[in-house]
Every structure is written in C-alpha cells, then in structure tokens.
Design a protein around this motif. Structure first.
Motif, PDB file in Angstrom:
ATOM      1  N   LEU A 158      36.067  53.179  26.102  1.00  0.00           N
ATOM      2  CA  LEU A 158      36.309  54.368  26.940  1.00  0.00           C
ATOM      3  C   LEU A 158      37.771  54.470  27.380  1.00  0.00           C
ATOM      4  N   GLY A 159      38.601  53.521  26.933  1.00  0.00           N
ATOM      5  CA  GLY A 159      40.039  53.637  27.213  1.00  0.00           C
ATOM      6  C   GLY A 159      40.609  52.602  28.158  1.00  0.00           C
ATOM      7  N   ALA A 160      39.765  51.712  28.718  1.00  0.00           N
ATOM      8  CA  ALA A 160      40.297  50.665  29.600  1.00  0.00           C
ATOM      9  C   ALA A 160      41.098  49.663  28.773  1.00  0.00           C
ATOM     10  N   GLU A 161      42.041  48.995  29.432  1.00  0.00           N
ATOM     11  CA  GLU A 161      42.720  47.863  28.789  1.00  0.00           C
ATOM     12  C   GLU A 161      42.197  46.583  29.396  1.00  0.00           C
ATOM     13  N   HIS A 162      41.949  45.579  28.546  1.00  0.00           N
ATOM     14  CA  HIS A 162      41.449  44.287  29.003  1.00  0.00           C
ATOM     15  C   HIS A 162      42.391  43.235  28.452  1.00  0.00           C
ATOM     16  N   ARG A 163      43.118  42.559  29.336  1.00  0.00           N
ATOM     17  CA  ARG A 163      44.072  41.539  28.882  1.00  0.00           C
ATOM     18  C   ARG A 163      43.608  40.171  29.359  1.00  0.00           C
ATOM     19  N   THR A 164      43.546  39.236  28.416  1.00  0.00           N
ATOM     20  CA  THR A 164      43.123  37.874  28.751  1.00  0.00           C
ATOM     21  C   THR A 164      44.311  36.928  28.586  1.00  0.00           C
ATOM     22  N   GLY A 165      44.109  35.674  29.008  1.00  0.00           N
ATOM     23  CA  GLY A 165      45.217  34.719  28.959  1.00  0.00           C
ATOM     24  C   GLY A 165      46.262  35.025  30.015  1.00  0.00           C
ATOM     25  N   GLU A 166      45.886  35.781  31.035  1.00  0.00           N
ATOM     26  CA  GLU A 166      46.821  36.183  32.102  1.00  0.00           C
ATOM     27  C   GLU A 166      46.347  35.560  33.409  1.00  0.00           C
ATOM     28  N   ALA A 167      47.056  34.566  33.901  1.00  0.00           N
ATOM     29  CA  ALA A 167      46.707  33.971  35.200  1.00  0.00           C
ATOM     30  C   ALA A 167      47.466  34.717  36.294  1.00  0.00           C
ATOM     31  N   ILE A 168      46.741  35.288  37.237  1.00  0.00           N
ATOM     32  CA  ILE A 168      47.381  36.051  38.316  1.00  0.00           C
ATOM     33  C   ILE A 168      47.887  35.074  39.375  1.00  0.00           C
ATOM     34  N   ILE A 169      49.168  35.195  39.666  1.00  0.00           N
ATOM     35  CA  ILE A 169      49.806  34.300  40.617  1.00  0.00           C
ATOM     36  C   ILE A 169      49.730  34.894  42.026  1.00  0.00           C
ATOM     37  N   SER A 170      49.991  36.208  42.129  1.00  0.00           N
ATOM     38  CA  SER A 170      50.014  36.835  43.454  1.00  0.00           C
ATOM     39  C   SER A 170      49.883  38.345  43.319  1.00  0.00           C
ATOM     40  N   TRP A 171      49.612  39.004  44.437  1.00  0.00           N
ATOM     41  CA  TRP A 171      49.597  40.463  44.476  1.00  0.00           C
ATOM     42  C   TRP A 171      50.108  40.910  45.841  1.00  0.00           C
ATOM     43  N   ASP A 172      50.608  42.147  45.925  1.00  0.00           N
ATOM     44  CA  ASP A 172      50.908  42.720  47.233  1.00  0.00           C
ATOM     45  C   ASP A 172      50.763  44.230  47.159  1.00  0.00           C
ATOM     46  N   SER A 173      50.726  44.840  48.338  1.00  0.00           N
ATOM     47  CA  SER A 173      50.549  46.286  48.401  1.00  0.00           C
ATOM     48  C   SER A 173      51.398  46.836  49.533  1.00  0.00           C
ATOM     49  N   ASP A 174      52.050  48.004  49.290  1.00  0.00           N
ATOM     50  CA  ASP A 174      52.767  48.675  50.380  1.00  0.00           C
ATOM     51  C   ASP A 174      51.966  49.881  50.880  1.00  0.00           C
ATOM     52  N   GLY A 175      50.679  49.932  50.487  1.00  0.00           N
ATOM     53  CA  GLY A 175      49.824  51.048  50.902  1.00  0.00           C
ATOM     54  C   GLY A 175      49.762  52.137  49.842  1.00  0.00           C
ATOM     55  N   GLN A 176      50.825  52.295  49.039  1.00  0.00           N
ATOM     56  CA  GLN A 176      50.863  53.297  47.968  1.00  0.00           C
ATOM     57  C   GLN A 176      50.680  52.631  46.603  1.00  0.00           C
ATOM     58  N   THR A 177      51.384  51.529  46.445  1.00  0.00           N
ATOM     59  CA  THR A 177      51.440  50.852  45.138  1.00  0.00           C
ATOM     60  C   THR A 177      51.035  49.393  45.313  1.00  0.00           C
ATOM     61  N   VAL A 178      50.224  48.914  44.383  1.00  0.00           N
ATOM     62  CA  VAL A 178      49.949  47.468  44.354  1.00  0.00           C
ATOM     63  C   VAL A 178      50.744  46.855  43.211  1.00  0.00           C
ATOM     64  N   ARG A 179      51.217  45.650  43.434  1.00  0.00           N
ATOM     65  CA  ARG A 179      51.922  44.904  42.387  1.00  0.00           C
ATOM     66  C   ARG A 179      51.139  43.626  42.130  1.00  0.00           C
ATOM     67  N   VAL A 180      50.862  43.376  40.862  1.00  0.00           N
ATOM     68  CA  VAL A 180      50.111  42.175  40.480  1.00  0.00           C
ATOM     69  C   VAL A 180      51.003  41.354  39.562  1.00  0.00           C
ATOM     70  N   ARG A 181      51.272  40.117  39.974  1.00  0.00           N
ATOM     71  CA  ARG A 181      52.158  39.255  39.174  1.00  0.00           C
ATOM     72  C   ARG A 181      51.341  38.182  38.454  1.00  0.00           C
ATOM     73  N   THR A 182      51.561  38.104  37.161  1.00  0.00           N
ATOM     74  CA  THR A 182      50.972  37.018  36.384  1.00  0.00           C
ATOM     75  C   THR A 182      52.095  36.034  36.060  1.00  0.00           C
ATOM     76  N   GLU A 183      51.791  35.018  35.260  1.00  0.00           N
ATOM     77  CA  GLU A 183      52.828  34.032  34.948  1.00  0.00           C
ATOM     78  C   GLU A 183      54.005  34.674  34.208  1.00  0.00           C
ATOM     79  N   SER A 184      53.741  35.778  33.466  1.00  0.00           N
ATOM     80  CA  SER A 184      54.813  36.344  32.649  1.00  0.00           C
ATOM     81  C   SER A 184      55.120  37.821  32.921  1.00  0.00           C
TER      82      SER A 184
END
Ligand code: FAD
Length: 383
Positions: A167-193
C-alpha cells in the motif's frame, strides 16, 4: 534515500507492523523502522502461535477491543488470502474462585459471550477428543470457550508488513534507533547511520520500551521477563487440531500453564504464563534451556496431560514487558502531542495487535479514536 515522512513507526514487531498497515491503508506516507527483520525471533512476537479468546478474565473492558480484533484478523485474512486465525475453542480450568475461572465467567456474563461448563462426564467420553487428553484436578471448574483459538504469530506480523508495503509504506530493517525528539511540529528519529523526520511518531518498541519511552512523565516501571516456549511430543492423536484438539489454560496451585493443540500431529506447544526472570538487556537474554524452565512444565504435563512426553523436543525464548497492573499502556505522549505509543503488553498482547494498531493509527491521524482504549491510558498510574 527519502528521509522525510508524514509518520514514522519505531519497532515493526507485533504492534508496529499492524500500525504501519493501518496507516498505509489510509494513504499516508509512513516509514516503519526496526533493528531486526520481519517476523524475527529476538523480541516478543515469535514461536508459531498465540492464543486468542474473548471471555477475557484479565478485565471485561478488553472485550469490545477483542470483538474488533477478531473482525480485523478476518479482514486481514481476506486481504492477504492467508489463514492467520484458527478458531478451535479454548479449554480453561482452575479453582472456582481463582482469577481465570471467575474472571472468564464474569466477562462472558457481562458481554453475553458463549461459554460452556465442562462436566466430568465430558472427560470420560472417549469420543470427545479434546477433553479426553486432560486430567482436571479435584475441586477445579472447567470451562470451554468456543470462540477461543490461536493466531499464526509470525505470519500475522509478516502479513501486516507485506500488505503495508504493497500500500506504499516503507519498512526498513537493520536500523537501530538511538534517540528521538520532537519540537511539537516535527519529530526527528536518529538511527546509527541516519536521521529521519516526520510530522508524528508512533513508538511500539516491545521489550525495549524503557530505552525509548523511559523519560515519558508518569510512565510506570516496565519489567521485562524471560519466558520460554516448549514443544513436546504427543503420544496419541487426542490433541490433534484436526480431530477436535483445542487450546488450553490451567490455573494450577504452583503456576499458570497454557498451550495449543497439536498442529503437526507430532508435537504440541505449551508454556508457563506465571513467573519469569527479570531481563536487564533484551539483546543479551539467555536463550539456553534451563532446568528451572523445564521442571514446572514437566510437572504440569505429568499431572494434567495424559498423552504428552514430559521431556521437551525443542524450545524458544521470548520476553514479556509487564506493567505494575498487567494492563497495556496505549496513549499520547503527555509532553509531545505528535508522539504516540503502545507498550507494556504484559504477556497477553498479541491477539490485540490488529485492533491496537488501528487505534494508534486513529490517534496519530485524528488525535482520537472511537475504540474503547481509555482504560489503557497513562493517567491511571497517577491515581
Ligand atoms: C512466550 C510468550 C507467549 C505469549 N503468548 C501470548 C498469547 O498466547 N496470546 C497473546 O495475545 N499474547 C501472548 N504473548 C504476548 C505477545 O506476544 C506480546 O504482547 C506481543 O507480541 C508484543 O508485541 P510488541 O510489538 O510489543 O513487541 P515485538 O513484537 O517484540 O516488537 C517490538 C519491536 O521493536 C523493535 N525495536 C525496539 N527497540 C528498537 C530500537 N531501538 N531500534 C530498532 N528497533 C527496535 C524490536 O526489534 C521489535 O521488532 C506472549 C508473549 C510471549 C513472550
């Protein structure tokens, strides 16, 4: 590589795969991230099967969600052409005033669900394949829930992910999430790379919830428990799912045990629901089989199951993530209005993955859901 999405789902296991699917069904641009591949065996959603039932002794408030969960599993079967849910009935036994029997009766009565009392004569009746394989302890009540059954756990996860991607989703594996943050408008998700951005984030990290949700104000302690699944050889065909074998759940004086009919005619799977050692690091969990894992199971088999070998043929190690009241936490982050989460599924969540995925998609897109999840809110831990 695209790094900008409308929604990001972190943790594409049981709940995350379903959320990804429900978001994709609504036509939004969504990314699902996971350290491991589809249907992997390092978290909490593996081991062939999971019990599904409606007369829910844990709390009758789960029943409306279960009704919707059953509908959604059937819809997923239609959309994929795969058999994911088998209704074979569930046989449940325990002391009349115990949590399992009294809670099951209460949920069935409050919600008008079919539930049969099983009498001793049903056991002596050799034609009744399912019951004749059990010895029920003296003084126990025995119940049969015809709408009980099981889900093919890895197939459910893989099917949600596959259909989401179609249906159009992207699924990425091998990605370990290190951290995330949000300013209320945008979320940022950091993986190892990489760093990804989206308008909203849904966190469904299973046993790793404390790592990604540990700083949520009001979040209770989430204890991760090591659990083992055991496959044992059967000595007759009384447990065979094709001959009337059913799921079972026993509240014994020394622990709570449950299992499945034999799917292959050779073995059946059973496990202890009670107990479990605390796991500090889910990536380092001990996956060997210990005597302390096998002893309670062998005792249960010897006392209750007349035609099962008490020595395990194979095993698997899995994890429960348990809240203080053993109920789930599904909510919006109290400090970030565009962050949502589902956690602490306390060893009984899988059957709900279809419906909680839908609820999380509702919350992320509309900020609310018509599904009755209020009793699962974070606020209950503040009172
Ligand atoms: C032995 C056992 C038996 C059970 N029996 C039943 C049953 O019969 N019926 C029932 O309804 N329920 C049952 N349950 C409970 C049910 O299986 C769980 O509640 C459910 O599977 C949990 O799903 P989840 O999505 O929370 O976790 P998971 O499926 O483990 O998904 C979490 C995902 O998040 C990913 N992740 C986490 N952190 C990160 C990170 N930092 N970076 C990248 N990826 C990350 C993980 O890799 C994982 O794929 C059982 C559980 C166990 C262990």
């Amino acid at each position: 590589m695209n790094k900008q999405f409308e929604f990001i789902v972190v943790g594409a296991g049981g709940f995350g795969s379903s959320c990804l699917y429900h978001l994709a069904c609504r036509g939004v641009r969504v990314l699902g991230l996971d350290r491991f591949g589809a249907g992997h065996d390092r978290g909490s959603s593996h081991g062939d099967t999971r019990i599904i039932r409606q007369a829910y002794f844990e709390h009758p408030d789960y029943v409306p969600l279960l009704r919707r969960a059953y509908e959604l599993w059937r819809e997923l079967e239609s959309a994929s052409g795969r058999e994911l849910m088998k209704i074979c009935g569930l046989f449940l036994a325990g002391p009349p005033n115990g949590e399992a029997v009294s809670g099951t009766r209460l949920a069935a009565q409050l919600h008008g669900l079919p539930l049969d009392d099983v009498s001793l004569t049903d056991f002596s009746n050799g034609s009744d394949a399912g019951f004749s394989g059990f010895r029920v302890p003296n003084g126990f009540d025995a119940l049969f829930e015809p709408s009980g059954g099981y889900l093919h756990v890895e197939d459910c996860v893989k099917t949600h992910l596959q259909l989401a991607c179609e249906l159009g989703a992207e699924h990425r594996t091998g990605e370990a999430i290190i951290s995330w943050d949000s300013d209320g408008q945008t979320v940022r998700v950091r993986t190892e790379s990489e760093e990804y951005q989206a308008s909203a984030l849904i966190l469904t990290p299973g046993a790793w919830a404390s790592h990604l949700l540990g700083n949520v104000p009001g979040m209770p302690e989430l204890r991760v428990l090591r659990k083992t699944l055991h496959w044992h050889r059967v000595r007759s065909n009384v447990y065979d799912v094709n001959r009337g074998g059913q799921g079972f759940f026993f509240e014994m004086p020394y622990g709570v045990f449950y299992g499945f009919p034999s799917l292959d005619g050779q073995t059946l799977k059973l496990a202890e629901h009670s107990g479990g050692e605390v796991v500090n690091d889910p990536l380092e969990i001990d996956r060997s089989l210990r005597d302390s894992d096998t002893q309670p199971i062998s005792r249960f088999i010897q006392e209750v199951m007349s035609d099962v070998d008490p020595v395990a043929d194979r095993h698997s190690v899995c994890m429960y993530t348990v809240t203080p009241d053993s109920h789930f936490v599904v909510d919006r982050h109290p400090e970030h209005r565009n962050v949502f989460f589902g956690a602490g599924f306390s060893g009984h969540g899988f059957k709900f993955t279809s419906v909680i995925g839908e609820a999380l998609a509702d919350l992320a897109i509309n900020g609310k859901t018509d599904l009755s999840i209020d009793f699962l809110s974070l606020a209950r831990f503040q009172s």
